[in-house]
Design a protein around this motif. Structure first.
Motif, mmCIF file in Angstrom:
data_model
loop_
_atom_site.group_PDB
_atom_site.id
_atom_site.type_symbol
_atom_site.label_atom_id
_atom_site.label_comp_id
_atom_site.label_asym_id
_atom_site.label_seq_id
_atom_site.Cartn_x
_atom_site.Cartn_y
_atom_site.Cartn_z
ATOM 1 N N VAL A 105 0.847 -1.195 0.000
ATOM 2 C CA VAL A 105 0.000 0.000 0.000
ATOM 3 C C VAL A 105 0.885 1.249 0.000
ATOM 4 C CG1 VAL A 105 -1.720 1.282 1.327
ATOM 5 C CG2 VAL A 105 -1.909 -1.202 1.131
ATOM 6 N N ALA A 106 2.047 1.171 0.644
ATOM 7 C CA ALA A 106 2.974 2.314 0.642
ATOM 8 C C ALA A 106 3.400 2.647 -0.784
ATOM 9 C CB ALA A 106 4.188 2.006 1.513
ATOM 10 N N LYS A 107 3.604 1.628 -1.595
ATOM 11 C CA LYS A 107 3.968 1.871 -2.991
ATOM 12 C C LYS A 107 2.780 2.428 -3.776
ATOM 13 C CE LYS A 107 7.817 -1.329 -3.257
ATOM 14 N NZ LYS A 107 8.341 -2.556 -3.867
ATOM 15 N N ASP A 108 1.559 2.043 -3.392
ATOM 16 C CA ASP A 108 0.375 2.668 -3.992
ATOM 17 C C ASP A 108 0.395 4.172 -3.725
ATOM 18 O OD1 ASP A 108 -1.094 0.587 -5.244
ATOM 19 O OD2 ASP A 108 -1.934 -0.042 -3.321
ATOM 20 N N ALA A 109 0.675 4.522 -2.472
ATOM 21 C CA ALA A 109 0.723 5.937 -2.094
ATOM 22 C C ALA A 109 1.852 6.659 -2.831
ATOM 23 C CB ALA A 109 0.897 6.063 -0.583
ATOM 24 N N MET A 110 2.999 5.996 -2.959
ATOM 25 C CA MET A 110 4.120 6.593 -3.676
ATOM 26 C C MET A 110 3.743 6.826 -5.146
ATOM 27 S SD MET A 110 7.970 5.072 -4.346
ATOM 28 C CE MET A 110 8.103 4.529 -2.663
ATOM 29 N N ALA A 111 3.101 5.830 -5.760
ATOM 30 C CA ALA A 111 2.677 5.966 -7.157
ATOM 31 C C ALA A 111 1.651 7.079 -7.303
ATOM 32 C CB ALA A 111 2.110 4.645 -7.672
ATOM 33 N N PHE A 112 0.752 7.184 -6.322
ATOM 34 C CA PHE A 112 -0.237 8.254 -6.366
ATOM 35 C C PHE A 112 0.449 9.613 -6.275
ATOM 36 C CE2 PHE A 112 -3.400 11.189 -4.750
ATOM 37 C CZ PHE A 112 -4.458 10.941 -5.631
ATOM 38 N N GLY A 113 1.462 9.719 -5.419
ATOM 39 C CA GLY A 113 2.208 10.969 -5.309
ATOM 40 C C GLY A 113 2.905 11.335 -6.609
ATOM 41 N N VAL A 114 3.529 10.361 -7.254
ATOM 42 C CA VAL A 114 4.172 10.602 -8.546
ATOM 43 C C VAL A 114 3.125 11.029 -9.571
ATOM 44 C CG1 VAL A 114 5.379 9.480 -10.474
ATOM 45 C CG2 VAL A 114 6.127 9.059 -8.115
ATOM 46 N N GLY A 115 1.983 10.324 -9.582
ATOM 47 C CA GLY A 115 0.899 10.680 -10.497
ATOM 48 C C GLY A 115 0.377 12.085 -10.248
ATOM 49 N N ALA A 116 0.274 12.469 -8.979
ATOM 50 C CA ALA A 116 -0.221 13.809 -8.642
ATOM 51 C C ALA A 116 0.758 14.892 -9.106
ATOM 52 C CB ALA A 116 -0.457 13.908 -7.132
ATOM 53 N N VAL A 117 2.047 14.634 -8.967
ATOM 54 C CA VAL A 117 3.050 15.600 -9.441
ATOM 55 C C VAL A 117 2.958 15.737 -10.960
ATOM 56 C CG1 VAL A 117 5.533 16.008 -9.715
ATOM 57 C CG2 VAL A 117 4.608 15.337 -7.481
ATOM 58 N N LEU A 118 2.883 14.616 -11.663
ATOM 59 C CA LEU A 118 2.750 14.650 -13.121
ATOM 60 C C LEU A 118 1.469 15.379 -13.530
ATOM 61 C CD1 LEU A 118 3.918 11.052 -14.067
ATOM 62 C CD2 LEU A 118 5.138 13.201 -14.450
#
Length: 184
Positions: free
Chosen positions: A153-166
């Motif tokens: 789930v931490a990697k889900d959050a990390m991916a969401f953060g990357v997606g939000a920056v993009l």
């Protein structure tokens, strides 16, 4: 002329991607040189889509309701999240096989919800059709899928953060180009 370039661009982009699935023997015979040729064709497709879209005359097909902007922005954010999940193995990465194509589908639907002109319907509808057909072709060619391991789930959050920056970067570019993506 804009519509012709737009349609030609979609065809080059889609065709370049589908050669491997529709004619695998022919594609394999081209070797590494074929990768370069197809990459140039797909890049030319993207350029033609942009030039064609910007040059297409405005033909209004329908007027989207204003509230669709909120739904579209959420779908675009989800699309960027799925793109990030293709490189960051969150729990969603183990549930969705075609993360990048899912991201494209989410992005395309979002744009179809808020753009009622003919050029937008051709562009975003074409990209949606390309993504759907691509999933079908890949699943037919490779029916089994090896799910990512060591997901969290931490990697889900990390991916969401990357997606939000993009998402923020692309929203800024849209604003710079004169297409403000957020409702007042």
């Amino acid at each position: 002329m804009g519509y012709i370039l737009l349609i030609l661009g979609i065809a080059l982009f889609a065709g370049g991607h589908w050669v491997k699935r529709l004619a695998p023997e022919k594609r394999a015979a081209w070797g590494d040189k074929g990768k370069g040729i197809l990459s140039v064709a797909m890049l030319a497709g993207v350029v033609l889509m942009v030039v064609g879209y910007r040059g297409a005359g405005f033909v209004n097909v329908w007027v989207p309701p204003a509230f669709m902007t909120h739904i579209a922005n959420l779908l675009v954010l989800i699309g960027f999240w799925f793109f990030a999940l293709s490189n960051i193995n969150g729990t969603m990465a183990a549930r969705v096989r075609h993360k990048q194509l899912t991201g494209v589908k989410s992005w395309a639907v979002a744009h179809l919800l808020v753009n009622g002109d003919l050029a937008s319907i051709i562009l975003f509808g074409g990209m949606l059709a390309w993504a759907v057909v691509s999933v079908i072709l890949i699943n037919k060619a490779q029916p089994t899928w090896e799910r990512p391991v060591q997901v969290s789930v931490a990697k889900d959050a990390m991916a969401f953060g990357v997606g939000a920056v993009l998402y923020g970067i692309v929203a800024a570019i849209h604003t710079w180009l004169g297409y403000y993506p957020f409702p007042m």
